[in-house]
Every structure is written in C-alpha cells, then in structure tokens.
Design an enzyme around this catalytic site. Structure first.
Site, PDB file in Angstrom:
ATOM      1  N   ASP A 161     -27.513 -33.770  26.160  1.00  0.00           N
ATOM      2  CA  ASP A 161     -28.797 -33.750  26.851  1.00  0.00           C
ATOM      3  C   ASP A 161     -28.500 -33.474  28.328  1.00  0.00           C
ATOM      4  OD1 ASP A 161     -31.598 -34.295  27.448  1.00  0.00           O
ATOM      5  OD2 ASP A 161     -30.872 -36.175  28.291  1.00  0.00           O
ATOM      6  N   ASP A 385     -29.379 -40.187  26.753  1.00  0.00           N
ATOM      7  CA  ASP A 385     -29.665 -41.470  27.396  1.00  0.00           C
ATOM      8  C   ASP A 385     -31.125 -41.888  27.309  1.00  0.00           C
ATOM      9  OD1 ASP A 385     -30.666 -39.525  29.149  1.00  0.00           O
ATOM     10  OD2 ASP A 385     -30.450 -40.861  30.864  1.00  0.00           O
ATOM     11  N   ASP A 389     -34.023 -38.766  23.118  1.00  0.00           N
ATOM     12  CA  ASP A 389     -32.723 -38.390  22.545  1.00  0.00           C
ATOM     13  C   ASP A 389     -32.364 -39.232  21.324  1.00  0.00           C
ATOM     14  OD1 ASP A 389     -32.288 -36.557  24.646  1.00  0.00           O
ATOM     15  OD2 ASP A 389     -31.543 -38.160  25.931  1.00  0.00           O
TER      16      ASP A 389
END
Length: 548
Positions: A161, A385, A389
C-alpha cells in the site's frame, strides 16, 4: 476530493472551521452495503480459508514413517544376532561370559531403539520457531504462528500500500523555490522580531507561517511545520489582520500592518490578480509533473516563492524496495487508492516499473490483485496499515501490518511491524528465510545423526572392534542429539538484520535542509535529482497531461 467524488467514512472536510467549509454528501449505502461492512465481510471470508503448514506436515510424515521403521530395525537386529549366534556364524567367544545369546542380542536391539528415539526430530521445529519469534520481537516484528514463518520464507511477490506504508501519510514541503523579491521589501523585513537570522528564506518563511497558522487546511499545516523546522518552534510569529481563506484555493492577509501575503494554488493566484511569469509557470509545471501540489506565495502582489507539497517517502523506503527486488528476488507491486499521477510520481522515486503500479484501487480491488497473483502460483505478501488494507492483508499468504496503523489491519495480518519502518519488511522476510533454513538444518542433522548411530548401536562394527554401544551410552547419545538441535536453534540469537543502503532521496533531503540554513534555495539543490528523472518525466508527459 472534488464535486461528484465517492467519499467514505474516513474522508475529512479539511476546512470545516471556515465559513465555506461545509460539505454536502449523498448517502448511497447503509447497513450491510456500507464500505466498512463490506471490508469486514472480505476480512472474514479471507480468514476462513484453510492454511496448511507443509513443514509441519513433513515432520509428521517423517515421524510417522521413522518410528515404525526404527521398531522394525530393532526387531530385525535382535533376530539377526540371535540367528547368527545359533547358526555358529558368530562364535560364542564373542559373547561376554555372563550373557546368554538372547540377552546379548536383546541389548543390541534395545540400543537401536534408544539411540534412534526421534526426540531431536520432534524438537527441530518448535525450538527454531520459539527462538525465531523471540528474535523477531527483539527487532520489532511480531509473528503470529509457525505457518507465518514458512509462508514468509517462500514469498516471491510483495504488494505495498502507499499512503502511510511507503509514505509518511501526511503532506510535507519538498521544494521551496525562491523566485524574486524586491530589494525595498527586504529592507522593510529586516529587523522583524522573532527571525533568527537575516537570510531571505527565513524572512519569507516567517511571513508565510504567520499567515498559514490561522488556516486549518493540511497543506497550510505543512507550510507551518516546514517553517518551524527552520526557524524553531519558539519563533515569535505575528497575527495577521484581514485574514481570508477560500476553500480549496488559498489564504491571504496582512502582516505587520502593511505587508500583504497570499498563499495558494494557481486559481487563487488568478483571483488575487497576481502576475504569473514564465519562470513561475515553469517551476509549477515541473512540480506538478512530479505529482506534487504546486503552491505559490506572494508578498505585496509579487510572487516570491513556489513550493512543492507532497506526501513524502518514509526514510529507507526506496532502499528497502531496491533490496527486496535485487537482493531477495521478490516481485514488488504498489496498489493505492490515490490518483494515477501521484502514484506514478511515487513509483518513479521507488524505481518501480509503471506496470507494477495500480492506482485508484478500492479495498476489493486490492483483494482481487492478491488473488490474481495467487492464481498465477505466487506466494503473496501484502503490506498495509489502514482499514481498507485489511481484506487484502487477510487474503494474502502473508499479511504484514504496521503497528502504527489501524487495529483492524493488525488483527487481519500475520506479522506486525511494531516500529512501522519499511526496512522491517525486509527484516521480517529475511528472518523467515533464516528460520526455515534452520528448521531444515535441524531436520537434516536429526536424520543424519540417527542414520549414522543406528549401525553403531546395531553392532555392525562389533566383529571388528569387539566393542558395543550399551543402552546407557545409547541414551546419552540420544540426549546429545536433542541438545545439539536445541543449541542449533539457540544460535538464531546471533541473527543480524540485513544491511540496507541509505535512501538517495532522503539523503538528498537531509542535505537540502542542512544547506538551506546557509541561504541556498531548494530548487538549486534538487536539480541533480530532477535531472535523473527528466527522461521519465518527458516520456510520460503526454499521458500525465491527459490524466490531469
């Protein structure tokens, strides 16, 4: 976000404190149709899938075959020795005076059974996992089970990410380009209270921070933070008069009664009637091509500064990605919900090919990408995080979450990186490989040890040496094999994380901060770095313009 954009529960109206800061939204989903409910459902579906532990299954299979084999060998040893003695092949003189042929043969059988006890084989896996997880905790990495270690050791594809994972997750001033400033204005600025030095940059920073401290916009906060880094948090800023802020455009006000300051984007500059020279326009376009937000600042209707604001890479992010690709042979991807221009700008800094970048991705899109790689036979790790996600973290073979992120992300992941550093991703995967290698070494040592000791215990060399291994010595040898496996696992305490080279961009950033204190402009210092990306920028210029 702009008018017509899809917003989620985490979208922030950044200027809610201003009169024009209200935002009107249309609710398109409630209950089970909300984004959060869909994320929870995706996490549950991913967590319910079966996870096999091949290395544990291998140990169970080996033990299942090894134990009956040893019992059979022990029986065969007794039968062979007894038959050889009774058949006269082994003379009775080979036997101790106080032992019968049955006792003599039985002692060999017992020695085989004792010395080949699979204790060391059973200790190979749990001792290595126990020591490995302890070593990981010392380096800020929490493993959730042995299957995580094995999967982590076999990872060949890694999906990152962007926001908060590879980047800091908040805007920061990356470029501070001084355009021009009147000499008379400099003379008026000199002697202002609270300015620590007499450099032009410090004067301008003092003016901009005095104005932007009154704005609630994240970009204004970035300007204030940047000024405080150079002038000090204790600097005596002044309160502006006639302060005005336009939502999504900029702010203006008067400092010290007669110095008019305006900070904003290109549209705000046009509203203020500012003259945008060719030098200013080129500087803004260059920043925009890099995926940064170009902000201009004017003093008394003269544009003096063009700033670039962006979500900066974390220290070590670029070097970590390079290490994963070059040293560990992992295929690295970046999947982000940000727009394509920003994603491509970050990818260029990370030296990631554009075909390995997916922008404007929803939570379900991240899961789909992980599933696609898994269908191709890849062992996939996901690093994230945030709440969005968590479905992909649960779907991946190995989910790595940052301890500084959302709790649901930590819950859905298999490894938690407490410190939130990108370098810890390399450490976690490298440590997993080291632990798996140690488990295999323990298995191999256990099998080799038993294969070598069984013939000795069975008396294969007794006719030549007339010395045998009594059951007590066999028990001691069996204990030594277990001790050797435990010591091998304890040796994992000597593990050291891989050495990852410094991030060029971050090093240049620190170099800029130190040099700018002596009055140099950031645009001069960043030219060498920008020149390296000039070819990429020009090749993607046409596409970027279309996207804009």
């Amino acid at each position: 976000k702009t008018e017509g954009s899809i917003v989620l529960g985490g979208t922030i109206c950044s200027e809610s404190g201003q009169r024009a800061g209200a935002a009107f939204v249309t609710v398109t989903g409630v209950g089970a149709s909300t984004a959060l409910s869909q994320i929870v459902q995706l996490v549950q579906e991913a967590q319910n899938r079966n996870r096999e532990v091949p290395i544990q299954n291998l140990a169970d299979k080996v033990s299942g075959i090894f134990v009956p084999t040893v019992v059979a060998l022990s029986t065969i040893t007794f039968m062979v020795w007894y038959a050889l003695i009774q058949g006269g092949v082994v003379p009775l003189s080979f036997l101790p005076p106080d032992e019968s042929p049955a006792t003599f043969s039985l002692l060999f059988a017992i020695a085989v059974l004792v010395i080949s006890c699979p204790c060391s084989l059973g200790l190979s896996l749990p001792t290595a996992i126990m020591m490995g997880t302890g070593v990981g905790a010392q380096h800020g990495i929490l493993f959730k089970g042995g299957e995580t270690l094995e999967s982590g050791a076999k990872v060949d594809s890694l999906v990152f990410d962007k926001t908060g994972t590879l980047t800091l997750g908040k805007p920061g001033v990356t470029d501070f380009n001084i355009m021009s400033i009147e000499e008379s204005l400099l003379n008026d600025l000199k002697g202002k209270i609270g300015i620590p030095s007499t450099t032009t940059k410090n004067y301008l920073l003092w003016l901009l921070a005095s104005l932007e401290r009154n704005s609630e916009h994240p970009l204004a906060g970035a300007v204030v933070t940047y000024a405080e880094e150079h002038l000090g948090e204790d600097c005596d800023f002044q309160q502006p008069s006639d302060f005005t802020a336009l939502t999504g455009r900029g702010a203006s006000g008067t400092i010290n009664g007669d110095i008019k300051v305006a900070v904003g984007n290109r549209a705000f500059g046009e509203l203020q009637g500012l003259k945008i020279s060719l030098e200013v326009e080129n500087a803004m376009q260059r920043l925009e091509r890099q995926g940064k937000t170009a902000i201009l600042a004017a003093v008394n209707s003269t544009i003096c500064v063009v700033m670039g604001i962006a979500d900066e890479l974390k220290p070590g992010a670029s070097a970590s990605v390079k290490y994963l690709k070059d040293e560990m042979g992992i295929d690295v991807w970046m999947v982000t919900g940000d727009n394509r221009r920003t994603a491509r700008a970050i990818a260029r800094q990370l030296d990631l090919p554009m075909e390995r970048v997916i922008a404007e991705a929803l939570p379900a899109s991240k899961v789909a990408k992980v599933q696609q790689l898994q269908e191709q036979g890849c062992i996939v790790a996901m690093v994230g995080d945030g709440v969005n996600d968590s479905p992909a973290l649960a779907q991946a073979n190995v989910g790595l979450s940052l301890g500084t992120g959302a709790e649901i992300a930590c819950e859905a992941s298999d490894m938690v990186l407490i410190r939130g550093n990108v370098e810890d991703v390399c450490t976690a995967l490298d440590l997993s490989r080291v632990i798996l290698q140690r488990i295999r070494l323990n298995f191999m040592w256990s099998l080799v040890y038993n294969c070598l000791s069984i013939p000795i215990a069975a008396g294969v060399f007794y006719p030549m040496t007339h010395a045998r291994c009594p059951p007590t010595a066999a028990a001691l040898a069996m204990a030594l094999s277990s001790i050797s496996v435990v010591l091998s696992s304890i040796a994992l305490r000597l593990y050291r994380p891989p050495k990852i080279g410094p991030n060029l961009v971050q090093s240049a950033r620190r170099h800029q901060l130190s040099n700018n204190s002596s009055g140099e402009t950031q645009s001069d210092l960043t030219e060498p770095l920008l020149a390296q990306n000039e070819t990429d920028i020009e090749s993607n210029r046409e596409t970027t313009v279309e996207e804009c």
